[in-house]
Design a protein around this motif. Structure first.
Motif, mmCIF file in Angstrom:
data_model
loop_
_atom_site.group_PDB
_atom_site.id
_atom_site.type_symbol
_atom_site.label_atom_id
_atom_site.label_comp_id
_atom_site.label_asym_id
_atom_site.label_seq_id
_atom_site.Cartn_x
_atom_site.Cartn_y
_atom_site.Cartn_z
ATOM 1 N N TYR A 210 0.868 -1.177 0.000
ATOM 2 C CA TYR A 210 0.000 0.000 0.000
ATOM 3 C C TYR A 210 0.906 1.229 0.000
ATOM 4 C CZ TYR A 210 -4.108 -2.818 1.250
ATOM 5 O OH TYR A 210 -5.138 -3.731 1.254
ATOM 6 N N ALA A 211 0.782 2.073 -1.020
ATOM 7 C CA ALA A 211 1.684 3.212 -1.154
ATOM 8 C C ALA A 211 0.923 4.525 -1.089
ATOM 9 C CB ALA A 211 2.451 3.115 -2.472
ATOM 10 N N HIS A 212 1.409 5.408 -0.227
ATOM 11 C CA HIS A 212 0.911 6.783 -0.166
ATOM 12 C C HIS A 212 1.972 7.704 -0.755
ATOM 13 C CE1 HIS A 212 0.713 10.806 1.675
ATOM 14 N NE2 HIS A 212 -0.594 10.650 1.587
ATOM 15 N N SER A 213 1.554 8.608 -1.629
ATOM 16 C CA SER A 213 2.484 9.590 -2.179
ATOM 17 C C SER A 213 1.730 10.876 -2.453
ATOM 18 C CB SER A 213 3.113 9.076 -3.478
ATOM 19 O OG SER A 213 2.210 9.216 -4.568
ATOM 20 N N GLY A 214 2.486 11.930 -2.696
ATOM 21 C CA GLY A 214 1.860 13.188 -3.032
ATOM 22 C C GLY A 214 1.111 13.135 -4.346
ATOM 23 N N HIS A 215 1.402 12.118 -5.168
ATOM 24 C CA HIS A 215 0.711 11.950 -6.449
ATOM 25 C C HIS A 215 -0.579 11.158 -6.303
ATOM 26 C CE1 HIS A 215 4.329 13.432 -8.412
ATOM 27 N NE2 HIS A 215 5.031 12.535 -7.761
ATOM 28 N N GLY A 216 -0.770 10.504 -5.144
ATOM 29 C CA GLY A 216 -1.950 9.676 -4.955
ATOM 30 C C GLY A 216 -1.583 8.280 -4.509
ATOM 31 N N PHE A 217 -2.591 7.492 -4.310
ATOM 32 C CA PHE A 217 -2.474 6.147 -3.746
ATOM 33 C C PHE A 217 -2.152 5.109 -4.818
ATOM 34 C CE2 PHE A 217 -4.927 2.190 -3.217
ATOM 35 C CZ PHE A 217 -4.390 1.691 -2.042
ATOM 36 N N ALA A 218 -1.479 4.027 -4.407
ATOM 37 C CA ALA A 218 -1.312 2.843 -5.262
ATOM 38 C C ALA A 218 -1.332 1.598 -4.389
ATOM 39 C CB ALA A 218 -0.003 2.907 -6.049
ATOM 40 N N LEU A 219 -1.852 0.515 -4.953
ATOM 41 C CA LEU A 219 -1.871 -0.787 -4.289
ATOM 42 C C LEU A 219 -1.283 -1.820 -5.230
ATOM 43 C CD1 LEU A 219 -2.689 -2.937 -2.198
ATOM 44 C CD2 LEU A 219 -4.998 -2.901 -3.174
ATOM 45 N N ILE A 220 -0.280 -2.510 -4.751
ATOM 46 C CA ILE A 220 0.371 -3.561 -5.541
ATOM 47 C C ILE A 220 -0.030 -4.898 -4.939
ATOM 48 C CG2 ILE A 220 2.533 -4.391 -6.486
ATOM 49 C CD1 ILE A 220 1.690 -1.422 -7.155
ATOM 50 N N SER A 221 -0.828 -5.639 -5.682
ATOM 51 C CA SER A 221 -1.312 -6.939 -5.219
ATOM 52 C C SER A 221 -0.813 -8.012 -6.174
ATOM 53 C CB SER A 221 -2.846 -6.933 -5.151
ATOM 54 O OG SER A 221 -3.327 -8.153 -4.651
ATOM 55 N N GLN A 222 -1.159 -9.238 -5.866
ATOM 56 C CA GLN A 222 -0.760 -10.364 -6.701
ATOM 57 C C GLN A 222 -1.982 -11.214 -7.036
ATOM 58 O OE1 GLN A 222 0.550 -10.286 -3.356
ATOM 59 N NE2 GLN A 222 2.201 -8.883 -3.875
ATOM 60 N N ARG A 223 -1.863 -12.025 -8.051
ATOM 61 C CA ARG A 223 -2.870 -13.035 -8.348
ATOM 62 C C ARG A 223 -2.217 -14.414 -8.382
ATOM 63 N NH1 ARG A 223 -5.886 -10.397 -6.450
ATOM 64 N NH2 ARG A 223 -7.798 -9.467 -7.209
ATOM 65 N N THR A 224 -1.226 -14.567 -9.245
ATOM 66 C CA THR A 224 -0.470 -15.808 -9.330
ATOM 67 C C THR A 224 1.000 -15.440 -9.491
ATOM 68 O OG1 THR A 224 -0.522 -15.990 -11.761
ATOM 69 C CG2 THR A 224 -2.427 -16.862 -10.542
ATOM 70 N N GLU A 225 1.838 -16.439 -9.679
ATOM 71 C CA GLU A 225 3.261 -16.156 -9.888
ATOM 72 C C GLU A 225 3.500 -15.400 -11.186
ATOM 73 O OE1 GLU A 225 5.381 -19.792 -9.642
ATOM 74 O OE2 GLU A 225 5.002 -20.093 -7.504
ATOM 75 N N ALA A 226 2.552 -15.479 -12.113
ATOM 76 C CA ALA A 226 2.750 -14.852 -13.429
ATOM 77 C C ALA A 226 1.761 -13.746 -13.745
ATOM 78 C CB ALA A 226 2.689 -15.919 -14.523
ATOM 79 N N VAL A 227 0.742 -13.540 -12.890
ATOM 80 C CA VAL A 227 -0.281 -12.512 -13.141
ATOM 81 C C VAL A 227 -0.426 -11.661 -11.886
ATOM 82 C CG1 VAL A 227 -2.694 -12.061 -13.703
ATOM 83 C CG2 VAL A 227 -1.506 -13.977 -14.790
ATOM 84 N N GLN A 228 -0.365 -10.336 -12.075
ATOM 85 C CA GLN A 228 -0.423 -9.420 -10.941
ATOM 86 C C GLN A 228 -1.587 -8.455 -11.095
ATOM 87 O OE1 GLN A 228 1.701 -10.606 -8.858
ATOM 88 N NE2 GLN A 228 2.618 -11.836 -10.484
ATOM 89 N N ARG A 229 -2.126 -8.036 -9.955
ATOM 90 C CA ARG A 229 -3.230 -7.084 -9.906
ATOM 91 C C ARG A 229 -2.717 -5.820 -9.237
ATOM 92 N NH1 ARG A 229 -7.920 -6.160 -12.621
ATOM 93 N NH2 ARG A 229 -9.720 -5.805 -11.302
#
Length: 404
Positions: A210-229
């Protein structure tokens, strides 16, 4: 249409409108107790299976899927996460759930939860009708409510039940059956949305970021070893088609960048969506012989990963009270459902709102707003009490006896 002739009539103790995870889990739990159900859904099974949804399950919800005999696939194909990373002002902070509260969560897509439940219903001989239309729920203020629907082949059918459960999602038809003058709807609209992508790439991190920055939020999640959300904050009226892959990756990389040199692993983007969200609760969750569960009664922003977990908690409580009602206690047993469900719903609403406000940059926010937000983030990550609060809320107050 309510008085039109029907081609067949079926009688069961409980009719379930909505055959997503909430409706199917309720049918599964009641089936284990010997209470027959019929579930109907306007969507086809293929439509539900191919709609990408959130994928974080509380440990209690994961155990329930395994221990009630739905499937043990989560143990084989899911990923147990013992914490998350929270990035603030370009610095990474790990929130260690196991160390702080002795709990974890599971990364397991909602589509897989649905597949497991649909397969379990088929395996156990449960009756589920997908792809129906013209669904009507009648006579909910009596002891003999009815559900009428048109099957995919055009035939018309009626279900006669003692109770009807509306588990028909955030666009629920069932919740409108509570008279306007007798219902209260609480809600909050948010001035931002999430731009979501599916990417064919290796995982960029072992746990959610979960990333907070002055540009806005981002969330880096996963689905599988080869597909990311992955998601990043955007305007609610943003057009997914207006964003090139290069622009998306540039935006995401900027929002997670920091002094540790962290960078996302990039790959082809296979799906782009804009996800609007809001906070919503309708009370009451029971009206006569109609009971509401899951998104039909409440929705939360996805920031705190509570939506599916709340729905599964609703039906767990509801199944227990229905078993008692049919076991001799009658409708009085159901009086417990709403207060027990709403207690958790409002706690989850508070946490989801708090996480959303904590991590997103409000449009038009002043420099004071940003610095105050950074101060709050420092209070969270920089104190054990703050980290423990986040861990306890995120993992869902994980004790099996808590709600009793």
């Amino acid at each position: 249409m309510a008085d039109a002739p029907v081609d067949s009539i079926a009688s069961v103790p409980v009719a379930v409108v909505g055959a997503g995870p909430a409706g199917l889990m309720l049918a599964h739990l009641l089936g284990r107790a010997g209470i027959e159900t019929i579930a109907v859904d306007t969507r086809t099974r293929h439509e539900i299976e191919t709609t990408q949804r959130a994928g974080i399950l509380e440990a209690d919800a994961a155990r329930d899927l395994v221990e009630t005999g739905v499937s043990d696939r989560i143990l084989r194909d899911g990923y147990e996460h013992e914490g998350i990373e929270l990035r603030s002002a370009g610095r990474p902070y790990r929130i260690d759930f196991k160390e702080l509260v002795g709990a974890s969560v599971w990364l397991y897509p909602q589509t897989d939860v649905f597949v497991d439940l649909a397969d379990a219903r088929e395996r156990d001989g449960g009756t589920v009708h997908f792809g129906v239309r013209d669904t009507e729920v009648l006579d909910v203020t009596t002891d003999a409510p009815r559900v009428r629907y048109t099957a995919p082949d055009g035939s018309r059918h009626e279900i006669r039940a003692r109770y009807v459960v509306g588990a028909d999602g955030s666009r629920s038809m069932c919740r409108d059956l509570v008279p306007e003058e007798r219902r209260v709807r609480y809600g909050k609209e948010y001035p931002f949305a999430w731009f979501g992508i599916l990417a064919e790439a290796p995982a960029s991190a072992p746990e959610l970021v979960y990333a907070h920055s002055g540009h806005g939020f981002a969330l880096i999640s996963q689905r599988t070893e080869a597909v990311q959300r992955m998601y990043f904050q955007c305007a609610p009226d943003e057009s997914a088609d207006a964003w090139s892959d290069d622009r998306i990756w540039e935006t995401l990389q900027a929002r997670v960048a920091g002094e540790d040199g962290f960078r996302l692993k990039e790959g082809p983007i296979t799906e782009k969506t804009v996800l609007r969200f809001r906070s919503f609760v309708q009370e009451p969750m029971r009206w006569g012989s109609l009971l509401l569960a899951g998104d039909a009664a409440h929705t939360v922003p996805p920031t705190g990963a509570r939506g599916l977990n709340l729905a599964l908690h609703d039906v767990k409580v509801l199944a227990g009270t229905l078993v008692r009602a049919f076991g001799g206690e009658g409708g009085a047993a159901l009086d417990e459902y709403q207060p027990r469900a709403l207690r958790r719903v409002w706690r989850a609403q508070n946490f989801s709102y708090w996480m959303t406000r904590l991590l997103h940059t409000a449009p038009g926010g002043s420099p004071f707003d940003l610095r105050r937000q950074l101060g709050e983030l420092e209070n969270v990550v920089g104190t054990r009490a703050g980290r423990t609060y986040l861990a306890e809320q995120y993992t869902g107050w994980p004790t099996r006896t808590h709600d009793h």
